[in-house]
Design a protein around this motif. Structure first.
Motif, mmCIF file in Angstrom:
data_model
loop_
_atom_site.group_PDB
_atom_site.id
_atom_site.type_symbol
_atom_site.label_atom_id
_atom_site.label_comp_id
_atom_site.label_asym_id
_atom_site.label_seq_id
_atom_site.Cartn_x
_atom_site.Cartn_y
_atom_site.Cartn_z
ATOM 1 N N LEU A 31 -7.047 3.595 -1.131
ATOM 2 C CA LEU A 31 -5.897 2.779 -0.745
ATOM 3 C C LEU A 31 -5.802 2.644 0.765
ATOM 4 O O LEU A 31 -5.601 1.545 1.298
ATOM 5 C CB LEU A 31 -4.621 3.421 -1.302
ATOM 6 C CG LEU A 31 -3.310 2.707 -1.064
ATOM 7 C CD1 LEU A 31 -3.305 1.354 -1.758
ATOM 8 C CD2 LEU A 31 -2.164 3.566 -1.578
ATOM 9 N N LYS B 299 3.931 1.590 -1.089
ATOM 10 C CA LYS B 299 4.565 1.725 -2.403
ATOM 11 C C LYS B 299 3.572 2.288 -3.417
ATOM 12 O O LYS B 299 3.914 3.169 -4.210
ATOM 13 C CB LYS B 299 5.099 0.366 -2.857
ATOM 14 C CG LYS B 299 5.769 0.404 -4.209
ATOM 15 C CD LYS B 299 6.259 -0.996 -4.577
ATOM 16 C CE LYS B 299 6.723 -1.065 -6.011
ATOM 17 N NZ LYS B 299 7.131 -2.414 -6.391
ATOM 18 N N GLU B 300 2.361 1.781 -3.391
ATOM 19 C CA GLU B 300 1.339 2.286 -4.310
ATOM 20 C C GLU B 300 1.056 3.758 -4.033
ATOM 21 O O GLU B 300 0.910 4.564 -4.956
ATOM 22 C CB GLU B 300 0.059 1.454 -4.193
ATOM 23 C CG GLU B 300 -0.950 1.757 -5.269
ATOM 24 C CD GLU B 300 -2.146 0.828 -5.251
ATOM 25 O OE1 GLU B 300 -3.195 1.235 -5.798
ATOM 26 O OE2 GLU B 300 -2.059 -0.298 -4.716
ATOM 27 N N LYS C 277 0.838 -1.203 0.000
ATOM 28 C CA LYS C 277 0.000 0.000 0.000
ATOM 29 C C LYS C 277 0.874 1.256 0.000
ATOM 30 O O LYS C 277 0.604 2.223 -0.715
ATOM 31 C CB LYS C 277 -0.928 0.013 1.217
ATOM 32 C CG LYS C 277 -2.080 -0.946 1.128
ATOM 33 C CD LYS C 277 -2.983 -1.003 2.347
ATOM 34 C CE LYS C 277 -3.149 0.214 3.151
ATOM 35 N NZ LYS C 277 -4.151 0.091 4.230
#
Length: 181
Positions: free
Chosen positions: A121, A98-99, A96
């Motif tokens: 997210l 990283k996203e 999460k």
């Protein structure tokens, strides 16, 4: 050192995505916290990575190593955890994180789009049966230690034990030990 850091992070690290309500700005934080008794390990991590800050909270006797800078997160933190995946459910939080990094650094998104994507997210949660992608290399349940070696390195294990483990000695009366009681 890097695999050790991944194990240590699996034990005592965190990946945070948060929104400052007063500025409506999103922030990412990679953090490892320890008792001030273990302050040296945080300075060791800072020295090895060459980045980050160490802060001490005297009221709680806790200290933290933190990285908040997006360039540092993208240039140092993400490559480490992509090369050596976390083995616990903490991988879910990293994914999460990283996203969120890619959303925050995408200049083509409007502020409204960015906020919506980050809110969505942030609301995601791991299922109870969640397993890190690292375990995809083996068939579970593990048949023997050789299978575990495909996923878990000695440096990872040492880092995890240093973060979460404990060693203690107990004294058991010989009668109990021998089953005489």
């Amino acid at each position: 050192m890097v695999q050790w850091l991944v194990g240590f992070t699996d034990g005592d690290g965190s990946f945070s995505i948060y929104r400052q309500s007063f500025t409506d700005k999103w922030n990412l934080t990679f953090k490892i916290s320890q008792s001030t008794y273990n302050l040296r390990v945080l300075y060791y991590i800072k020295k090895q990575l060459g980045v980050g800050t160490v802060s001490i909270e005297s009221k709680t006797n806790m200290a933290s190593f933190r990285i908040r800078d997006l360039k540092t997160i993208g240039g140092i933190i993400i490559p480490i955890f992509d090369k050596y995946p976390l083995l616990t459910t903490k991988y879910f939080n990293y994914a999460k994180f990283k996203e969120a990094y890619f959303i925050l650094t995408n200049s083509e998104l409007t502020k409204m789009e960015r906020n919506r994507l980050l809110e969505d997210l942030q609301s995601r949660t791991a299922s109870e049966s969640y397993l890190s992608v690292a375990w995809g290399k083996v068939t579970l349940p593990l048949l023997d230690a050789n299978e575990a070696h495909k996923v878990m390195s000695k440096p990872w294990l040492i880092g995890f034990v240093e973060a979460e483990g404990s060693f203690y000695l107990t004294s058991i009366p010989i009668e109990l030990y021998m089953g005489l009681v």
